[in-house]
Design a protein around this motif. Structure first.
Motif, PDB file in Angstrom:
ATOM      1  N   LEU A  93       0.806  -1.216   0.000  1.00 37.07           N
ATOM      2  CA  LEU A  93       0.000   0.000   0.000  1.00 37.07           C
ATOM      3  C   LEU A  93       0.845   1.274   0.000  1.00 37.07           C
ATOM      4  O   LEU A  93       0.328   2.349   0.235  1.00 37.07           O
ATOM      5  N   LEU A  94       2.132   1.163  -0.266  1.00 34.95           N
ATOM      6  CA  LEU A  94       3.001   2.344  -0.210  1.00 34.95           C
ATOM      7  C   LEU A  94       2.683   3.370  -1.287  1.00 34.95           C
ATOM      8  O   LEU A  94       3.171   4.481  -1.234  1.00 34.95           O
ATOM      9  N   VAL A  95       1.849   3.024  -2.250  1.00 32.97           N
ATOM     10  CA  VAL A  95       1.450   3.965  -3.294  1.00 32.97           C
ATOM     11  C   VAL A  95       0.676   5.132  -2.695  1.00 32.97           C
ATOM     12  O   VAL A  95       0.608   6.204  -3.263  1.00 32.97           O
ATOM     13  N   LEU A  96       0.133   4.950  -1.518  1.00 32.56           N
ATOM     14  CA  LEU A  96      -0.651   6.002  -0.882  1.00 32.56           C
ATOM     15  C   LEU A  96       0.130   7.297  -0.720  1.00 32.56           C
ATOM     16  O   LEU A  96      -0.427   8.372  -0.796  1.00 32.56           O
ATOM     17  N   GLN A  97       1.434   7.190  -0.492  1.00 33.65           N
ATOM     18  CA  GLN A  97       2.218   8.388  -0.251  1.00 33.65           C
ATOM     19  C   GLN A  97       2.335   9.265  -1.496  1.00 33.65           C
ATOM     20  O   GLN A  97       2.510  10.461  -1.390  1.00 33.65           O
ATOM     21  N   ALA A  98       2.214   8.675  -2.672  1.00 39.66           N
ATOM     22  CA  ALA A  98       2.392   9.431  -3.903  1.00 39.66           C
ATOM     23  C   ALA A  98       1.162  10.252  -4.271  1.00 39.66           C
ATOM     24  O   ALA A  98       1.273  11.275  -4.919  1.00 39.66           O
ATOM     25  N   ALA A  99      -0.009   9.825  -3.868  1.00 35.05           N
ATOM     26  CA  ALA A  99      -1.236  10.511  -4.256  1.00 35.05           C
ATOM     27  C   ALA A  99      -1.553  11.654  -3.288  1.00 35.05           C
ATOM     28  O   ALA A  99      -1.360  11.538  -2.091  1.00 35.05           O
ATOM     29  N   ALA A 100      -2.032  12.745  -3.855  1.00 29.09           N
ATOM     30  CA  ALA A 100      -2.424  13.877  -3.023  1.00 29.09           C
ATOM     31  C   ALA A 100      -3.789  13.593  -2.394  1.00 29.09           C
ATOM     32  O   ALA A 100      -4.694  13.105  -3.061  1.00 29.09           O
ATOM     33  N   PRO A 101      -3.957  13.901  -1.110  1.00 33.44           N
ATOM     34  CA  PRO A 101      -5.249  13.654  -0.472  1.00 33.44           C
ATOM     35  C   PRO A 101      -6.325  14.607  -0.997  1.00 33.44           C
ATOM     36  O   PRO A 101      -6.034  15.725  -1.411  1.00 33.44           O
ATOM     37  N   ARG A 102      -7.560  14.128  -1.005  1.00 31.13           N
ATOM     38  CA  ARG A 102      -8.700  14.956  -1.421  1.00 31.13           C
ATOM     39  C   ARG A 102      -9.361  15.564  -0.200  1.00 31.13           C
ATOM     40  O   ARG A 102      -9.274  15.020   0.893  1.00 31.13           O
ATOM     41  N   ALA A 103     -10.077  16.622  -0.437  1.00 32.06           N
ATOM     42  CA  ALA A 103     -10.878  17.212   0.634  1.00 32.06           C
ATOM     43  C   ALA A 103     -11.998  16.237   0.992  1.00 32.06           C
ATOM     44  O   ALA A 103     -12.559  15.584   0.110  1.00 32.06           O
ATOM     45  N   PRO A 104     -12.341  16.116   2.278  1.00 30.83           N
ATOM     46  CA  PRO A 104     -13.390  15.179   2.677  1.00 30.83           C
ATOM     47  C   PRO A 104     -14.724  15.427   1.959  1.00 30.83           C
ATOM     48  O   PRO A 104     -15.410  14.480   1.593  1.00 30.83           O
ATOM     49  N   ALA A 162     -11.381   7.620   3.770  1.00 34.08           N
ATOM     50  CA  ALA A 162     -10.458   8.739   3.565  1.00 34.08           C
ATOM     51  C   ALA A 162      -9.648   9.002   4.835  1.00 34.08           C
ATOM     52  O   ALA A 162      -8.441   9.261   4.772  1.00 34.08           O
ATOM     53  N   GLY A 163     -10.307   8.905   5.980  1.00 32.54           N
ATOM     54  CA  GLY A 163      -9.595   9.077   7.244  1.00 32.54           C
ATOM     55  C   GLY A 163      -8.572   7.973   7.475  1.00 32.54           C
ATOM     56  O   GLY A 163      -7.452   8.221   7.921  1.00 32.54           O
ATOM     57  N   LEU A 164      -8.951   6.749   7.153  1.00 32.75           N
ATOM     58  CA  LEU A 164      -8.029   5.622   7.282  1.00 32.75           C
ATOM     59  C   LEU A 164      -6.847   5.785   6.334  1.00 32.75           C
ATOM     60  O   LEU A 164      -5.700   5.513   6.694  1.00 32.75           O
ATOM     61  N   ARG A 165      -7.130   6.260   5.130  1.00 31.82           N
ATOM     62  CA  ARG A 165      -6.064   6.489   4.153  1.00 31.82           C
ATOM     63  C   ARG A 165      -5.055   7.493   4.696  1.00 31.82           C
ATOM     64  O   ARG A 165      -3.846   7.309   4.564  1.00 31.82           O
ATOM     65  N   ALA A 166      -5.560   8.553   5.321  1.00 33.21           N
ATOM     66  CA  ALA A 166      -4.659   9.565   5.874  1.00 33.21           C
ATOM     67  C   ALA A 166      -3.765   8.956   6.957  1.00 33.21           C
ATOM     68  O   ALA A 166      -2.574   9.256   7.026  1.00 33.21           O
ATOM     69  N   ARG A 167      -4.331   8.078   7.779  1.00 35.27           N
ATOM     70  CA  ARG A 167      -3.526   7.430   8.822  1.00 35.27           C
ATOM     71  C   ARG A 167      -2.506   6.464   8.223  1.00 35.27           C
ATOM     72  O   ARG A 167      -1.365   6.397   8.677  1.00 35.27           O
ATOM     73  N   LEU A 168      -2.950   5.697   7.216  1.00 33.78           N
ATOM     74  CA  LEU A 168      -2.039   4.735   6.600  1.00 33.78           C
ATOM     75  C   LEU A 168      -0.909   5.428   5.850  1.00 33.78           C
ATOM     76  O   LEU A 168       0.210   4.928   5.803  1.00 33.78           O
ATOM     77  N   ALA A 169      -1.196   6.572   5.233  1.00 30.76           N
ATOM     78  CA  ALA A 169      -0.170   7.277   4.457  1.00 30.76           C
ATOM     79  C   ALA A 169       0.989   7.716   5.335  1.00 30.76           C
ATOM     80  O   ALA A 169       2.110   7.853   4.859  1.00 30.76           O
ATOM     81  N   GLY A 170       0.742   7.892   6.621  1.00 30.11           N
ATOM     82  CA  GLY A 170       1.799   8.351   7.519  1.00 30.11           C
ATOM     83  C   GLY A 170       2.639   7.246   8.122  1.00 30.11           C
ATOM     84  O   GLY A 170       3.582   7.530   8.852  1.00 30.11           O
ATOM     85  N   SER A 171       2.323   5.987   7.843  1.00 27.96           N
ATOM     86  CA  SER A 171       3.049   4.901   8.496  1.00 27.96           C
ATOM     87  C   SER A 171       3.217   3.712   7.555  1.00 27.96           C
ATOM     88  O   SER A 171       2.249   3.021   7.218  1.00 27.96           O
ATOM     89  N   ALA A 172       4.470   3.460   7.171  1.00 26.43           N
ATOM     90  CA  ALA A 172       4.754   2.304   6.308  1.00 26.43           C
ATOM     91  C   ALA A 172       4.433   1.001   7.029  1.00 26.43           C
ATOM     92  O   ALA A 172       3.919   0.057   6.431  1.00 26.43           O
ATOM     93  N   ALA A 205       2.089   0.504   9.279  1.00 25.08           N
ATOM     94  CA  ALA A 205       0.634   0.335   9.288  1.00 25.08           C
ATOM     95  C   ALA A 205       0.138  -0.114   7.920  1.00 25.08           C
ATOM     96  O   ALA A 205      -0.800  -0.920   7.826  1.00 25.08           O
ATOM     97  N   GLN A 206       0.774   0.370   6.863  1.00 25.19           N
ATOM     98  CA  GLN A 206       0.382  -0.045   5.515  1.00 25.19           C
ATOM     99  C   GLN A 206       0.649  -1.531   5.305  1.00 25.19           C
ATOM    100  O   GLN A 206      -0.185  -2.257   4.762  1.00 25.19           O
ATOM    101  N   VAL A 207       1.815  -1.986   5.731  1.00 25.57           N
ATOM    102  CA  VAL A 207       2.157  -3.403   5.587  1.00 25.57           C
ATOM    103  C   VAL A 207       1.210  -4.247   6.437  1.00 25.57           C
ATOM    104  O   VAL A 207       0.715  -5.285   5.989  1.00 25.57           O
ATOM    105  N   ALA A 208       0.920  -3.809   7.655  1.00 29.49           N
ATOM    106  CA  ALA A 208       0.007  -4.556   8.528  1.00 29.49           C
ATOM    107  C   ALA A 208      -1.391  -4.619   7.906  1.00 29.49           C
ATOM    108  O   ALA A 208      -2.033  -5.673   7.926  1.00 29.49           O
ATOM    109  N   ALA A 209      -1.855  -3.511   7.339  1.00 26.87           N
ATOM    110  CA  ALA A 209      -3.170  -3.503   6.695  1.00 26.87           C
ATOM    111  C   ALA A 209      -3.180  -4.431   5.481  1.00 26.87           C
ATOM    112  O   ALA A 209      -4.146  -5.173   5.261  1.00 26.87           O
TER     113      ALA A 209
END
Length: 150
Positions: A37-48, A111-121, A123-127
């Motif tokens: 799931l490390l691709v999450l870091q490359a994408a810009a987050p959207r407004a909720p 979207a909230g979960l994505r924001a949390r996962l984007a900050g932790s490699a 957590a991404q691997v665990a997910a």
């Protein structure tokens, strides 16, 4: 597809095995991956709000929901309760409101979960591993419980 499965029951087992193998393969790939799931870091987050609107529009424009409404709702319409058009409109509005609340809420939660996962490699691997295990379990369950004898 329903007619094919009715005419040739063995096709169900073929479809079941193919689907289970595909789900199992996806699960195995997620379990093996070190950064699924490390691709999450490359994408810009959207407004909720934008996420909510897009999810709601996608859900409400789903043709399967309209077909479901046409198949299910008529059995609940009763002439003795007033004009059928008004009853159908009320049911359609209730269904749309529920879809907006449920699917919009799911999109905001994701979207909230994505924001949390984007900050932790980690957590991404665990997910990824958790989802991989769930997919493998689902594939095994489908094979064990879904197989129909001919």
């Amino acid at each position: 597809l329903g007619l094919l499965l009715q005419a040739w029951p063995a096709a169900f087992n073929t479809l079941l095995v193919g689907g289970a193998l595909y789900i199992g393969w996806m699960g195995w790939q997620l379990l093996r991956s070190r950064g699924a799931l490390l691709v999450l870091q490359a994408a810009a987050p959207r407004a909720p709000w934008r996420t909510f609107v897009q999810a709601t529009a996608t859900c409400l424009s789903n043709p399967k929901a309209a077909v479901f409404m046409l198949a299910v709702v008529p059995q609940f319409l009763r002439p003795e309760h007033g004009p059928l058009a008004a009853q159908a409109l009320a049911m359609a509005l209730i269904t749309a409101l529920v879809q907006v609340l449920v699917y919009g809420g799911v999109a905001l939660g994701a979207a909230g979960l994505r924001a949390r996962l984007a900050g932790s490699a980690a957590a991404q691997v665990a997910a990824a591993r958790a989802v991989g295990g769930l997919l493998l379990s689902t594939a095994a369950w489908a094979l064990l419980t879904g197989w129909q004898s001919l």
